[in-house]
Design an enzyme around this catalytic site. Structure first.
Site, PDB file in Angstrom:
ATOM      1  CD  GLU A   1     -13.103 -11.110   0.425  1.00 61.01           C
ATOM      2  OE1 GLU A   1     -12.212 -11.549   1.189  1.00 61.01           O
ATOM      3  OE2 GLU A   1     -12.903 -10.745  -0.724  1.00 61.01           O
TER       4      GLU A   1
ATOM      5  CB  CYS B   1      -9.512 -13.083  -0.988  1.00 63.15           C
ATOM      6  SG  CYS B   1     -10.740 -12.702  -2.252  1.00 63.15           S
TER       7      CYS B   1
HETATM    8  N1  LIG Z   1      -9.421 -10.139   1.269  1.00 62.26           N
HETATM    9  C1  LIG Z   1      -8.619  -9.554   0.407  1.00 62.26           C
HETATM   10  O1  LIG Z   1      -8.889  -9.512  -0.789  1.00 62.26           O
HETATM   11  C2  LIG Z   1      -7.394  -8.890   0.915  1.00 62.26           C
HETATM   12  C3  LIG Z   1      -6.696  -9.407   1.966  1.00 62.26           C
HETATM   13  N2  LIG Z   1      -5.561  -8.814   2.395  1.00 62.26           N
HETATM   14  C4  LIG Z   1      -4.828  -9.481   3.481  1.00 62.26           C
HETATM   15  O2  LIG Z   1      -4.142  -8.516   4.228  1.00 62.26           O
HETATM   16  C5  LIG Z   1      -2.777  -8.822   4.321  1.00 62.26           C
HETATM   17  C6  LIG Z   1      -1.948  -7.596   4.469  1.00 62.26           C
HETATM   18  O3  LIG Z   1      -2.198  -6.671   3.413  1.00 62.26           O
HETATM   19  P1  LIG Z   1      -2.370  -5.194   3.784  1.00 62.26           P
HETATM   20  O4  LIG Z   1      -2.357  -4.295   2.623  1.00 62.26           O
HETATM   21  O5  LIG Z   1      -1.334  -4.910   4.829  1.00 62.26           O
HETATM   22  O6  LIG Z   1      -3.840  -5.318   4.321  1.00 62.26           O
HETATM   23  P2  LIG Z   1      -4.672  -4.330   5.178  1.00 62.26           P
HETATM   24  O7  LIG Z   1      -5.896  -4.960   5.642  1.00 62.26           O
HETATM   25  O8  LIG Z   1      -3.790  -3.663   6.155  1.00 62.26           O
HETATM   26  O9  LIG Z   1      -5.046  -3.273   4.052  1.00 62.26           O
HETATM   27  C7  LIG Z   1      -6.110  -3.518   3.183  1.00 62.26           C
HETATM   28  C8  LIG Z   1      -6.819  -2.228   2.961  1.00 62.26           C
HETATM   29  O10 LIG Z   1      -7.354  -1.798   4.179  1.00 62.26           O
HETATM   30  C9  LIG Z   1      -6.964  -0.469   4.433  1.00 62.26           C
HETATM   31  N3  LIG Z   1      -6.826  -0.207   5.859  1.00 62.26           N
HETATM   32  C10 LIG Z   1      -5.782  -0.456   6.666  1.00 62.26           C
HETATM   33  N4  LIG Z   1      -6.048  -0.021   7.920  1.00 62.26           N
HETATM   34  C11 LIG Z   1      -7.286   0.514   7.895  1.00 62.26           C
HETATM   35  C12 LIG Z   1      -8.128   1.126   8.862  1.00 62.26           C
HETATM   36  N5  LIG Z   1      -7.759   1.289  10.153  1.00 62.26           N
HETATM   37  N6  LIG Z   1      -9.332   1.564   8.454  1.00 62.26           N
HETATM   38  C13 LIG Z   1      -9.730   1.422   7.178  1.00 62.26           C
HETATM   39  N7  LIG Z   1      -8.983   0.855   6.230  1.00 62.26           N
HETATM   40  C14 LIG Z   1      -7.784   0.393   6.582  1.00 62.26           C
HETATM   41  C15 LIG Z   1      -5.664  -0.277   3.697  1.00 62.26           C
HETATM   42  O11 LIG Z   1      -5.469   1.075   3.352  1.00 62.26           O
HETATM   43  C16 LIG Z   1      -5.874  -1.121   2.471  1.00 62.26           C
HETATM   44  O12 LIG Z   1      -6.510  -0.383   1.485  1.00 62.26           O
HETATM   45  C17 LIG Z   1      -2.509  -9.595   3.068  1.00 62.26           C
HETATM   46  O13 LIG Z   1      -1.369 -10.364   3.198  1.00 62.26           O
HETATM   47  C18 LIG Z   1      -3.754 -10.406   2.972  1.00 62.26           C
HETATM   48  O14 LIG Z   1      -3.628 -11.494   3.850  1.00 62.26           O
HETATM   49  C19 LIG Z   1      -5.102  -7.667   1.840  1.00 62.26           C
HETATM   50  C20 LIG Z   1      -5.750  -7.093   0.801  1.00 62.26           C
HETATM   51  C21 LIG Z   1      -6.946  -7.672   0.245  1.00 62.26           C
HETATM   52  O1  LIG Z   2      -9.152 -11.053  -3.711  1.00 58.56           O
HETATM   53  C1  LIG Z   2     -10.293 -11.342  -3.859  1.00 58.56           C
HETATM   54  C2  LIG Z   2     -10.871 -11.540  -5.214  1.00 58.56           C
HETATM   55  C3  LIG Z   2     -10.074 -11.411  -6.317  1.00 58.56           C
HETATM   56  C4  LIG Z   2     -10.619 -11.593  -7.591  1.00 58.56           C
HETATM   57  C5  LIG Z   2     -11.927 -11.900  -7.721  1.00 58.56           C
HETATM   58  S1  LIG Z   2     -12.595 -12.133  -9.309  1.00 58.56           S
HETATM   59  O2  LIG Z   2     -12.318 -13.515  -9.663  1.00 58.56           O
HETATM   60  O3  LIG Z   2     -11.932 -11.230 -10.234  1.00 58.56           O
HETATM   61  O4  LIG Z   2     -14.023 -11.905  -9.213  1.00 58.56           O
HETATM   62  C6  LIG Z   2     -12.730 -12.042  -6.618  1.00 58.56           C
HETATM   63  C7  LIG Z   2     -12.196 -11.858  -5.355  1.00 58.56           C
END
Ligand SMILES: NC(=O)C1=CN([C@@H]2O[C@H](COP(=O)(O)OP(=O)(O)OC[C@H]3O[C@@H](n4cnc5c(N)ncnc54)[C@H](O)[C@@H]3O)[C@@H](O)[C@H]2O)C=CC1
Ligand SMILES: O=Cc1ccc(S(=O)(=O)O)cc1
Length: 477
Positions: free
Chosen positions: A252, A286
Site C-alpha cells: 500500500e 494516503c
Molecule cells: N501509504 C502511506 O500511508 C504512506 C506513504 N508514505 C509516502 O512516503 C513518502 C516519504 O515518507 P517516508 O517516511 O520517507 O517514507 P518511507 O517509505 O521511506 O518510510 C515509510 C516506512 O517504511 C520504512 N522503511 C524505509 N526504508 C525501508 C526498508 N528498506 N525496509 C523496510 N522498511 C523501510 C520506514 O522506516 C517507515 O517506517 C511520503 O511523502 C509519502 O508519499 C509514507 C508513509 C506512509
Molecule cells: O494513510 C493511509 C490511511 C490513513 C487512515 C486511514 S483510516 O481512515 O483511519 O482508516 C486509512 C488509511
C-alpha cells in the site's frame, strides 16, 4: 500539557520486552516543539535471528489453535486496547503530532479493525466442488500462510499496523511487525495489549535500521508473507527483495486522490467534508483528497469557500484542546512539503494559506488554486496539508486529468447525476471511490490501490485472504 510520561519502548521478542542490542540508537522527537522525547534502541542482527526462530515456533503452535479461541483472545486484546485509549492517544500525539481527538479516533479505528478480523477468523471457509467420480470428494481448504513480516509507517501508526496485526493473527499466522522508528511508543502500547492475550511469540515488535530489518526478515526462509505500507521507492525495493525470495507481498504505497466536483454538487457540504478530510493529520494520509477538479461553472465559488475554510483552521500543538490541525511529523516532511508548495507557486499556482506557529514542524494549510496541469503538485504526492484546484469543462476532461497521475488509491466524486456516477465508477483508475462522502476505508471492505499505489488489499475478506493459502484435496474412498 500531557500528564502521560513518554518513554521509548524496548523490542517485543518471545512475549517479553527486551532492549535492542544494535550499536545505533535513534532520537524520537515531539513534532510540535522539535524537542527530543527519548532514545530508541534498535534490533541487532542477533536480535533479528532470535525473532525469526521465535516466530517459526509460535506459528507451529498458533496455527493449531481453533478459530474460536483465536477470536476470543484477539477480542480480549481489543478490550484492553479500548481501556487504554487515553494513554495510547497521548503517546501518539506526543510522538506523531496529530491532535488528541484524531489520536483517540485512530485508536478506536485500530480496535475496530482488529475486532472485525477477530470475528472473521470464524468465517474462513473452504469449499466443496462436485466430484467427478463416485465415492469421491473434491475439497478446497484454507490454511494460514505462515510467519508474516509486516512494515508499517509513522502517519497512522496504529491503524496501519492494526490492519496487518489483525489479519495475520486472526488467520492463524505469527507476525513480526517492524513499526516506524519515528512513532514507536504508541504502537508498542497497542501491541502490548494484544501480546498479553496471546501465546508468546505470536506477535513480536521490532525497531531497527529499516533496510537491515527488511533484508534479514524477507531473505529468511521462515517468513512466508510480506506486507508493507509506505512510499513507492521503498515498496519497489521490498517487492524486488520479495520476488528474489519468492515471497508473497501486499503493498500500500500512498495516493494522490482526485476529487471530481460536478456542477450540481452542494458546494457548502462538499467543502465542509473535504476540508476536514484533507487536513486530518496535517494531510499525511494516503487517502487524503488532493487534486480537486471542479466544474468551471462553480469553480470560483468552490475555491472561495475552500480557501476561506482553509484559512479559518486553528493550527497548533496536538495536545491543545482547540487545535484543529497539528504539525507534520518531522523536519524532513516539513521541508519537503514547503519545497513542493514553493515549486508549484513558481510554476503558476495561486496560494491561499493560513498562519502557523514558528517553533515545531508546522506547515500552513494551503489551497493552491488555478494550478497549471504540469505544476509539480499535480504529480508528486504532497503528503502534507496541501490541496490543489483546477477547473474542468467536461466530465471526460476531468476523468482524463484525474487519471493522468501515477497513483491510484482513493478517489472522490460529488454529484447526484447517475450518468456521472456510472462514468466515474467505470473509468476512474482507483482502488476505492467515495461518492458524496469520504468513507473509503472501513474494516469490512477491501482497501488497496492500482498503478503505483501498489497491489493487494487490506481489510475485508480480501485482506484476510492475503494471510491464507489454498490447498485442494481430491480423495476416492
Ligand atoms: N501509504 C502511506 O500511508 C504512506 C506513504 N508514505 C509516502 O512516503 C513518502 C516519504 O515518507 P517516508 O517516511 O520517507 O517514507 P518511507 O517509505 O521511506 O518510510 C515509510 C516506512 O517504511 C520504512 N522503511 C524505509 N526504508 C525501508 C526498508 N528498506 N525496509 C523496510 N522498511 C523501510 C520506514 O522506516 C517507515 O517506517 C511520503 O511523502 C509519502 O508519499 C509514507 C508513509 C506512509
Ligand atoms: O494513510 C493511509 C490511511 C490513513 C487512515 C486511514 S483510516 O481512515 O483511519 O482508516 C486509512 C488509511
Amino acid at each position: 500539557m500531557s500528564t502521560v510520561p513518554y518513554r521509548c519502548p524496548e523490542l517485543l521478542i518471545g512475549g517479553e520486552w527486551r532492549p535492542g542490542r544494535h550499536e545505533q540508537r535513534l532520537v524520537v522527537r515531539n513534532p510540535a516543539t522539535g524537542e527530543a522525547l527519548d532514545e530508541l534502541r534498535l534490533a541487532s542482527a542477533d536480535d533479528l535471528q532470535l525473532v525469526l526462530q521465535t516466530t517459526q515456533k509460535a506459528f507451529e503452535h498458533w496455527r493449531q489453535v481453533p478459530a474460536h479461541e483465536r477470536c476470543a483472545r484477539l477480542e480480549r486484546g481489543v478490550a484492553r486496547l479500548r481501556e487504554n485509549t487515553e494513554r495510547i492517544a497521548h503517546l501518539l500525539t506526543l510522538e506523531q503530532g496529530k491532535t488528541l481527538a484524531e489520536a483517540r479516533m485512530e485508536c478506536a479505528m485500530a480496535a475496530d479493525l482488529i475486532k472485525w478480523y477477530a470475528e472473521e477468523a470464524r468465517r474462513v471457509y473452504g469449499r466443496v466442488i462436485p466430484a467427478r467420480l463416485p465415492n469421491s470428494r473434491m475439497e478446497v481448504f484454507k490454511f494460514p500462510v505462515g510467519p508474516v513480516a509486516a512494515f508499517s509507517p509513522w502517519n497512522f501508526p496504529l491503524v496501519l499496523s492494526a490492519r496487518k496485526l489483525g489479519g495475520a493473527i486472526a488467520a492463524g499466522c505469527s507476525i513480526v511487525l517492524k513499526g516506524a522508528e519515528e512513532t514507536p511508543a504508541s504502537v508498542a502500547a497497542m501491541v502490548d495489549c494484544l501480546n498479553q492475550e496471546l501465546p508468546p511469540g505470536v506477535v513480536q515488535l521490532v525497531y531497527g535500521v529499516p533496510a537491515e530489518v527488511s533484508q534479514a526478515l524477507i531473505a529468511s526462509p521462515v517468513v512466508r508473507k510480506v506486507t508493507f505500507t509506505g512510499s513507492v521507492p521503498v515498496g519497489r525495493h521490498l517487492a524486488e527483495l520479495s520476488a528474489r525470495h519468492l515471497k508473497r507481498i501486499t503493498l500500500e504505497l500512498g495516493g494522490h486522490a482526485p476529487v471530481i466536483v460536478c456542477g450540481d454538487a452542494d458546494i457548502a457540504r462538499t467543502v465542509n467534508l473535504m476540508v476536514q478530510h484533507k487536513f486530518r493529520n496535517a494531510g499525511q494520509a494516503c487517502l487524503a483528497p488532493t487534486r480537486f477538479f471542479v466544474d468551471r461553472r462553480i469553480y470560483g465559488d468552490f475555491v472561495d469557500a475552500f480557501g476561506a475554510a482553509t484559512q479559518a483552521l486553528r493550527v497548533g500543538a496536538g495536545l491543545q484542546a482547540d487545535t484543529q490541525m497539528g504539525p507534520v511529523a518531522s523536519a524532513r516532511r516539513q521541508a519537503a512539503v514547503n519545497d513542493l508548495i514553493a515549486r508549484s507557486v513558481a510554476a503558476g499556482a495561486r496560494p491561499v494559506a493560513s498562519a502557523v506557529p514558528e517553533a515545531g514542524y508546522f506547515v500552513p494549510p494551503t489551497l493552491l488554486a488555478d494550478v497549471p496541469l504540469d505544476a509539480p503538485v499535480m504529480s508528486e504526492e504532497p503528503f502534507g496539508p496541501v490541496a490543489c484546484a483546477v477547473p474542468f469543462d467536461s466530465l471526460d476532461q476531468a476523468i482524463a486529468q484525474a487519471n493522468h497521475n501515477p497513483y491510484g488509491l482513493a478517489g472522490y466524486l460529488f454529484t447526484d447525476s447517475a450518468k456521472a456516477i456510472l462514468a466515474v465508477s467505470e473509468r476512474l483508475e482507483v482502488g476505492s471511490l467515495a461518492v458524496n462522502g469520504m468513507g473509503v476505508s472501513v474494516p469490512e471492505a477491501p482497501f488497496g490501490g492500482v498503478k503505483d499505489s501498489g497491489y493487494g488489499s487490506e481489510s475485508g475478506i480480501e485482506g484476510m485472504e492475503a494471510f491464507l493459502e489454498t490447498k485442494f484435496m481430491h480423495y476416492v474412498a
